[in-house]
Design an enzyme around this catalytic site. Structure first.
Site, mmCIF file in Angstrom:
data_model
loop_
_atom_site.group_PDB
_atom_site.id
_atom_site.type_symbol
_atom_site.label_atom_id
_atom_site.label_comp_id
_atom_site.label_asym_id
_atom_site.label_seq_id
_atom_site.Cartn_x
_atom_site.Cartn_y
_atom_site.Cartn_z
ATOM 1 N N ASP A 12 3.496 18.618 115.756
ATOM 2 C CA ASP A 12 4.605 18.871 114.852
ATOM 3 C C ASP A 12 5.151 17.507 114.428
ATOM 4 O O ASP A 12 4.800 16.477 115.023
ATOM 5 C CB ASP A 12 5.657 19.697 115.589
ATOM 6 N N ASP A 14 8.914 16.784 112.722
ATOM 7 C CA ASP A 14 10.352 16.600 112.941
ATOM 8 C C ASP A 14 10.723 16.933 114.373
ATOM 9 O O ASP A 14 10.506 18.052 114.842
ATOM 10 C CB ASP A 14 11.153 17.494 111.991
ATOM 11 N N ASP A 172 8.189 20.663 119.745
ATOM 12 C CA ASP A 172 9.504 20.516 120.376
ATOM 13 C C ASP A 172 10.351 21.773 120.372
ATOM 14 O O ASP A 172 11.451 21.764 120.929
ATOM 15 C CB ASP A 172 10.286 19.402 119.677
#
Length: 221
Positions: A12, A14, A172
């Site tokens: 991922d 961001d 995250d």
């Protein structure tokens, strides 16, 4: 060094590879200001990111008053224009992330990117970070008709990276965790990203607190 058991490791963006909270918060607050609403503290925005810009605006509107899809649709291009013009003012790569990516490449592991950020903005941010050409494949939130947590973008990122063997995903948030589960891939969660719940609740196969821990975590998987 132990040979890693993966042909592709996807990430991922961001909150996983880069801390983009300040710039995302600035874009969201610009939209909220357009509607005459108070801004949101950047620390709070960290808990609102993960499903794309429209979801971010929707959550921001909910925090500051009544949301509506009409306001989301009106605010979306305003956000994209502002964020695109200010995409890397406060964004920073997480410590040791480039060293970890280089270590994967040195072991012959293809590095892929799978994000819900629009593909154009993704390329723009990668260029600003000096990461152009670093990833074997890039799939954004508008690359396919669906986005994470649908597994199709992750599967596409891995396929475009040339992966026909074992792969893993690093993220995250619950969105990333659900995507990995749907794709039936091992999931490594970073503890320092953008999540609306404790990282221990994501059901990850491994949790890292620092990118120096990534290679050892992959070796254990």
């Amino acid at each position: 060094m132990t040979r890693l058991p993966f042909d592709v490791v996807a990430f991922d963006l961001d909150g996983t590879l880069a801390d983009t909270a300040l710039d995302l918060a600035a874009g969201l607050n610009h939209v909220l200001g357009h509607f005459g609403r108070d801004g949101i503290d950047p620390a709070s925005v960290r808990n609102l990111v993960g499903h794309g810009a429209k979801a971010l605006i929707r959550k921001g509107l909910a925090v500051t008053g009544a949301p509506s899809e009409e306001l989301v649709e009106e605010g979306y291009p305003i956000f994209l224009d502002y964020y695109g013009a200010n995409i890397c003012h406060g964004t920073k790569a997480y410590p040791e992330v480039e060293t970890a990516l280089d270590a994967l490449t040195a072991q012959g592991v293809a590095v892929a990117l799978c994000t819900n950020k629009p593909e154009g903005l993704t390329h723009q941010l990668l260029e600003a970070l000096g990461w152009t050409g670093r990833f074997a494949s890039i799939v954004g939130g508008d690359t396919l008709p669906v986005r994470k947590p649908d597994p199709a973008p992750l599967n596409e990122a891995i396929a475009r990276a040339g992966g026909d063997g074992p792969a893993a995903f690093v993220g995250d948030s619950i969105t990333d965790a659900d995507t990995a589960r749907a794709a039936r891939l091992p999931f490594i969660a970073v503890s320092f990203g953008f999540s609306d719940r404790p990282v221990e609740q994501l059901g990850a196969d491994a949790i890292i607190d620092d990118y120096r821990e990534l290679i050892p975590a992959l070796e254990r998987l």
